[in-house]
Design a protein around this motif. Sequence first.
Motif, PDB file in Angstrom:
ATOM      1  N   TYR A 366      -5.506   5.642 -15.883  1.00 31.25           N
ATOM      2  CA  TYR A 366      -6.298   5.874 -14.676  1.00 31.25           C
ATOM      3  C   TYR A 366      -6.198   4.618 -13.808  1.00 31.25           C
ATOM      4  N   ALA A 367      -6.061   4.801 -12.504  1.00 28.12           N
ATOM      5  CA  ALA A 367      -5.881   3.636 -11.636  1.00 28.12           C
ATOM      6  C   ALA A 367      -6.532   3.863 -10.278  1.00 28.12           C
ATOM      7  N   ALA A 368      -6.963   2.760  -9.679  1.00 31.75           N
ATOM      8  CA  ALA A 368      -7.444   2.743  -8.302  1.00 31.75           C
ATOM      9  C   ALA A 368      -6.805   1.543  -7.618  1.00 31.75           C
ATOM     10  N   TYR A 369      -6.376   1.718  -6.371  1.00 29.94           N
ATOM     11  CA  TYR A 369      -5.696   0.626  -5.680  1.00 29.94           C
ATOM     12  C   TYR A 369      -6.074   0.605  -4.204  1.00 29.94           C
ATOM     13  N   ALA A 370      -5.929  -0.577  -3.630  1.00 33.85           N
ATOM     14  CA  ALA A 370      -6.226  -0.768  -2.210  1.00 33.85           C
ATOM     15  C   ALA A 370      -5.270  -1.804  -1.649  1.00 33.85           C
ATOM     16  N   GLN A 371      -4.920  -1.631  -0.396  1.00 31.84           N
ATOM     17  CA  GLN A 371      -4.028  -2.577   0.269  1.00 31.84           C
ATOM     18  C   GLN A 371      -4.389  -2.668   1.746  1.00 31.84           C
ATOM     19  N   GLU A 372      -4.316  -3.875   2.271  1.00 26.46           N
ATOM     20  CA  GLU A 372      -4.596  -4.115   3.682  1.00 26.46           C
ATOM     21  C   GLU A 372      -3.405  -4.809   4.321  1.00 26.46           C
ATOM     22  N   GLU A 373      -2.909  -4.237   5.414  1.00 24.78           N
ATOM     23  CA  GLU A 373      -1.864  -4.865   6.226  1.00 24.78           C
ATOM     24  C   GLU A 373      -2.478  -5.283   7.551  1.00 24.78           C
ATOM     25  N   MET A 374      -2.176  -6.495   7.994  1.00 23.65           N
ATOM     26  CA  MET A 374      -2.714  -6.936   9.277  1.00 23.65           C
ATOM     27  C   MET A 374      -1.769  -7.944   9.923  1.00 23.65           C
ATOM     28  N   THR A 375      -1.865  -8.028  11.220  1.00 23.23           N
ATOM     29  CA  THR A 375      -1.105  -9.008  11.991  1.00 23.23           C
ATOM     30  C   THR A 375      -2.079  -9.983  12.629  1.00 23.23           C
ATOM     31  N   LEU A 376      -1.873 -11.267  12.346  1.00 26.97           N
ATOM     32  CA  LEU A 376      -2.734 -12.320  12.880  1.00 26.97           C
ATOM     33  C   LEU A 376      -1.913 -13.236  13.775  1.00 26.97           C
ATOM     34  N   LEU A 377      -2.520 -13.752  14.807  1.00 29.08           N
ATOM     35  CA  LEU A 377      -1.866 -14.719  15.695  1.00 29.08           C
ATOM     36  C   LEU A 377      -0.534 -14.199  16.212  1.00 29.08           C
ATOM     37  N   LYS A 378      -0.417 -12.881  16.375  1.00 30.66           N
ATOM     38  CA  LYS A 378       0.737 -12.171  16.924  1.00 30.66           C
ATOM     39  C   LYS A 378       1.965 -12.209  16.030  1.00 30.66           C
ATOM     40  N   GLU A 379       2.259 -13.327  15.388  1.00 31.84           N
ATOM     41  CA  GLU A 379       3.507 -13.457  14.637  1.00 31.84           C
ATOM     42  C   GLU A 379       3.310 -13.603  13.131  1.00 31.84           C
ATOM     43  N   LEU A 380       2.081 -13.578  12.652  1.00 31.81           N
ATOM     44  CA  LEU A 380       1.812 -13.722  11.228  1.00 31.81           C
ATOM     45  C   LEU A 380       1.369 -12.385  10.660  1.00 31.81           C
ATOM     46  N   ARG A 381       2.162 -11.829   9.735  1.00 33.75           N
ATOM     47  CA  ARG A 381       1.833 -10.569   9.084  1.00 33.75           C
ATOM     48  C   ARG A 381       1.378 -10.850   7.649  1.00 33.75           C
ATOM     49  N   VAL A 382       0.319 -10.161   7.245  1.00 39.13           N
ATOM     50  CA  VAL A 382      -0.272 -10.357   5.924  1.00 39.13           C
ATOM     51  C   VAL A 382      -0.428  -9.001   5.245  1.00 39.13           C
ATOM     52  N   VAL A 383      -0.010  -8.935   3.993  1.00 43.22           N
ATOM     53  CA  VAL A 383      -0.253  -7.756   3.161  1.00 43.22           C
ATOM     54  C   VAL A 383      -0.951  -8.228   1.891  1.00 43.22           C
ATOM     55  N   ALA A 384      -2.132  -7.690   1.632  1.00 46.24           N
ATOM     56  CA  ALA A 384      -2.889  -8.044   0.433  1.00 46.24           C
ATOM     57  C   ALA A 384      -3.257  -6.761  -0.292  1.00 46.24           C
ATOM     58  N   GLY A 385      -3.009  -6.732  -1.598  1.00 44.77           N
ATOM     59  CA  GLY A 385      -3.291  -5.530  -2.370  1.00 44.77           C
ATOM     60  C   GLY A 385      -3.892  -5.850  -3.722  1.00 44.77           C
ATOM     61  N   LEU A 386      -4.567  -4.857  -4.302  1.00 48.46           N
ATOM     62  CA  LEU A 386      -5.195  -5.019  -5.609  1.00 48.46           C
ATOM     63  C   LEU A 386      -5.206  -3.661  -6.302  1.00 48.46           C
ATOM     64  N   ARG A 387      -4.851  -3.673  -7.590  1.00 44.39           N
ATOM     65  CA  ARG A 387      -4.850  -2.432  -8.366  1.00 44.39           C
ATOM     66  C   ARG A 387      -5.606  -2.658  -9.673  1.00 44.39           C
ATOM     67  N   TYR A 388      -6.486  -1.713  -9.999  1.00 44.43           N
ATOM     68  CA  TYR A 388      -7.151  -1.706 -11.294  1.00 44.43           C
ATOM     69  C   TYR A 388      -6.599  -0.544 -12.098  1.00 44.43           C
ATOM     70  N   THR A 389      -6.142  -0.820 -13.321  1.00 44.70           N
ATOM     71  CA  THR A 389      -5.551   0.201 -14.176  1.00 44.70           C
ATOM     72  C   THR A 389      -6.230   0.183 -15.533  1.00 44.70           C
ATOM     73  N   TYR A 390      -6.604   1.387 -15.992  1.00 46.52           N
ATOM     74  CA  TYR A 390      -7.135   1.507 -17.354  1.00 46.52           C
ATOM     75  C   TYR A 390      -6.176   2.370 -18.164  1.00 46.52           C
ATOM     76  N   HIS A 391      -5.595   1.784 -19.207  1.00 48.37           N
ATOM     77  CA  HIS A 391      -4.682   2.467 -20.118  1.00 48.37           C
ATOM     78  C   HIS A 391      -5.419   2.694 -21.433  1.00 48.37           C
ATOM     79  N   GLU A 392      -5.332   3.910 -21.992  1.00 45.22           N
ATOM     80  CA  GLU A 392      -6.142   4.261 -23.159  1.00 45.22           C
ATOM     81  C   GLU A 392      -5.932   3.319 -24.340  1.00 45.22           C
ATOM     82  N   ASN A 393      -4.736   2.756 -24.478  1.00 43.29           N
ATOM     83  CA  ASN A 393      -4.499   1.832 -25.582  1.00 43.29           C
ATOM     84  C   ASN A 393      -4.517   0.373 -25.151  1.00 43.29           C
ATOM     85  N   ALA A 394      -3.956   0.080 -23.967  1.00 43.63           N
ATOM     86  CA  ALA A 394      -3.840  -1.310 -23.528  1.00 43.63           C
ATOM     87  C   ALA A 394      -5.070  -1.803 -22.786  1.00 43.63           C
ATOM     88  N   GLY A 395      -6.032  -0.909 -22.503  1.00 43.64           N
ATOM     89  CA  GLY A 395      -7.260  -1.330 -21.851  1.00 43.64           C
ATOM     90  C   GLY A 395      -7.105  -1.561 -20.360  1.00 43.64           C
TER      91      GLY A 395
END
Length: 684
Positions: A366-395
Amino acid sequence: MKKRCLFVVLLAGCTVTAAFAQEPAKPSNQELSVELNPVVVTGTGTHNRLKNTPAPVDVVTAADIKKAGITDFQQAMTMLVPSLSFSTTAMGSYLIMNGLSNKYVLVLINGKKLIGDALNNIDLSRIDMNNVKRIEVLKGAGSALYGSDAIGGVINIITDTPINLLTVTSNTRVEEYGQFTQGATVDVSTSKFGSHTSYTRRQADGWQLSGVEENGEATTKNASNAFYSNILNQQFTFTPNDKISGYVEGGFFDRKVKRPTPVYNYDLGYDSYNLGAGAKYRFNEKAYIQLDLKNDNYDTKYHYTVDGKNNKVGDSERVKRQRYYQANLKGFIRTGENARTVLGLEYVNESLERASFGVDKAVSTYAAYAQEEMTLLKELRVVAGLRYTYHENAGSNVTPKIALMYRLGHFNLRAQYAAGFRAPALDELYKLSLSTRGTAALGIGNTNLHAEKSHYGSVNVEYTNAWLSVGVTGYINSIRDMINARTVKLADMSPAEQEEIKKLALMAEGATPEGVAKLKNVTRFVNDEDALVKGFEVNLNSNLGAGFSLGGSYVYTYARNKDIETGWRPIQLSVRHSGSVNANYVRSWGDYRLNVNLNSRIQSKRTHLTLTKGEWEDESAPGFALWNLNTRHSFDGFEHFTIEPGIGVDNLLNKVDRRPYGVNYSSLNPGRTVYVSLLLRFKK
């Protein structure tokens, strides 16, 4: 005689073409230039121009594949992506990306995982090259978007969608050693409905590189075995209005590997089918929600060719069955003029049935994820993401990612960090097998295994203008808790441990008290290795004008791993130096267009180490250089038809590894071969 036949086929194709010639057509400007800025999706999960994506992505387009005369996925990756290499065996090839083996590389088709574990390697022959629009290669950890297995990188095959009312295509290639590929597609597209049908047949005779074993004895074993395969895919799309769109799809694949008898008493068979469906609802121009469902199924079989104790000639036995179910719900929101948000939920269920290992298990993720893309100062692009995953054996596992890109004139400066993880495979969790041949051994899974984890960082500098793109990327990938099959002698265990192991061995498929009494070794999966991979890559692509274009890459990889017994050593199957060169010339005369392509793959030795009496012996495969030449002759002066005969030579320098059977071959290429091809397309 074979070469004469090939030339006759080509001549016949040219004759047919001339007979149907009609009005001249001007060549497309697209085909006279190099595409330096295609649209990509793999690095961010959203559509971006290549020069705008903060995560460096290698792209192989349909035009690149066509110019090189390639009809096979492995050849496309070998010749056009030097960071990928393959370890070759008579029964299959093992994909390696920047020193890490196939189990750390996630292969996707339109963002959905490809399964099919043939001899512990994803069966890449399932990939139909008929409808490939582009292949995107993301190197380094991609778990923030794609979850498990994306420690070494992600390969995403993007397929084309119908755009014409009717398109019918036939693509044929005939080569020496019985190598034959026939592809056919039928595409239909209307304002609300689309259909894509694709069929590909591939086959080849087996061949030897050497007729002797390492001990000098003659052998009938082939370095490359004869095979045939069939791939059938169907997709329907529908768009009833500007808010709703959807698709249903399915596919079937079968492959049979024919092995010489009586050396082997069975041939290998692989069958699979897949089903999928999805729908998108667009709230407005700034937001949509999308649901994708997939079921993939893959069976491995033995087809017996020699009578045995429990089987007869013609009998078939299924030895492995894999099932994969995936549901992915994704939402997209444009939160501002320069900001985009992606939110998603994913459910995966995988099952494995393997009677000889006593495995019939399933595991859910089971997993949930989020990501944000944004442009700052016209020429600076940022991508930040995070994923939480639950695996029945690996936790539970959390995998973040951040990527930055700053544009300074014609320069793009990129930096990224990404965490990756790989959950234990079902074989690693539940394997239970007893082998009584030679030194009797017991293989045991380990339900206490935890996920392998990685930390990946890279920096990239790229210069681009209208005719040139040059990029340099440096990276480092640190991996810990790698899963390894560790062998222990039964005699080194305590009496109580020995008794427990023997009780467990009796539970293995086909175990007998006599077989268990011979038990000497126990192999168990454990988390006891670490690895460090670092290196750099240089890429160049240019449009030189007058129909000439030139591209090339060089990759340096320093890959080492460490275990508790032997310390640091080079990673198995890794390649230190690799590179490629791709030169193309295109020119038109009226309704005739000539395309000449020269492409190459050059690499140093591939690491193979064998542990003998506590010492590592180097049995590495030597380096090699393969050069291929392809020519295509396009006659597109028709209203609805395109006809393209072609002729080419693979392995121009006739590089063949003639060492004895059983060594680690540099490649399985049989030598210089001539091939002809013929593409026919009706479009309306």
